[in-house]
Design a protein around this motif. Structure first.
Motif, PDB file in Angstrom:
ATOM      1  N   THR A  30       0.865  -1.240  -0.063  1.00  0.00           N
ATOM      2  CA  THR A  30      -0.132   0.072   0.073  1.00  0.00           C
ATOM      3  C   THR A  30       0.776   1.164  -0.045  1.00  0.00           C
ATOM      4  N   GLY A  31       0.689   2.239  -0.981  1.00  0.00           N
ATOM      5  CA  GLY A  31       1.480   3.509  -1.077  1.00  0.00           C
ATOM      6  C   GLY A  31       0.840   4.459  -0.792  1.00  0.00           C
ATOM      7  N   PRO A  32       1.023   5.764  -1.407  1.00  0.00           N
ATOM      8  CA  PRO A  32       0.291   6.788  -0.984  1.00  0.00           C
ATOM      9  C   PRO A  32      -1.195   6.964  -1.432  1.00  0.00           C
ATOM     10  N   ASN A  33      -1.938   7.912  -0.531  1.00  0.00           N
ATOM     11  CA  ASN A  33      -3.313   7.892  -1.064  1.00  0.00           C
ATOM     12  C   ASN A  33      -3.999   6.507  -0.846  1.00  0.00           C
TER      13      ASN A  33
END
Length: 195
Positions: free
Chosen positions: A155-158
């Motif tokens: 899971t990354g940004p946003n």
């Protein structure tokens, strides 16, 4: 496919700590370990150079920390070390690229006249991809045995979430499309070195 007699197989971070599903989460490509083992065997049988890379994490809580069992190579890798007649090297690192490890991988390749490098190992989109990018930038003919790699969901940004399979495909597209490395299969490589 042509594989040079001194093409180096670089086995990246195939360590016990990556079996900790609670720490890493869901992974892709359950066939990766068998394919990695096949590549090591084929390279050793053909007297080609093999480089074993170990990630010595300095991150607190990482299963790959020095002194933890997770830092050790998986049994099928450890059991093959020292079994080939070709050159062998152990590189340790604490960053993503095997070219920033100890000893100096680029210097070792240059001294041995290695111009073609095959990558396999863990994680596809992290240390394998970073090593492929840097190797491509250094002028090596980089080949990534995509089916001999695996990674984990991330899971990354946003809140953007990609599955391990999506990340592996994104790595393959970026490396191939960017001209850093060619994507190949274990079967193609094993056939090429045994001809």
């Amino acid at each position: 496919m042509e594989i040079t007699q001194n093409a180096a197989l670089v086995v990246v971070d195939v360590q016990k700590g990556f079996d900790d599903a609670e720490f890493w989460g869901a992974r892709d490509n359950p066939a990766a370990d068998g394919n990695i083992a096949s590549l090591i065997e084929a390279w050793q049988e053909s007297d080609r150079p093999v480089v074993f890379v170990r990630h010595d994490s300095d991150e607190p809580g990482s299963p790959l920390r020095i002194g933890c069992e997770g830092n050790d190579f998986k049994e099928y890798v450890e059991g093959r070390r020292g079994k080939g007649r070709g050159p062998e090297l152990l590189v340790t690192k604490s960053v993503n690229s095997a070219f920033y490890g100890t000893p100096d991988l680029d210097a070792w390749f240059k001294a041995a006249g290695v111009s073609q490098v095959v990558l396999a190992g863990i994680q596809t989109n992290m240390c394998v991809e970073t090593t492929a990018r840097m190797g491509g930038n250094l002028g090596y003919d980089m080949l990534v045995a995509l089916d001999a790699t695996h990674t984990f969901d991330l899971t990354g940004p946003n809140g953007w979430h990609l599955t391990a399979g999506e990340l592996a495909r994104a790595s393959a597209v970026s490396l191939h499309g960017g001209g850093f490395a060619r994507m190949v299969t274990t079967g193609e490589l094993v056939t090429a070195v045994r001809c």
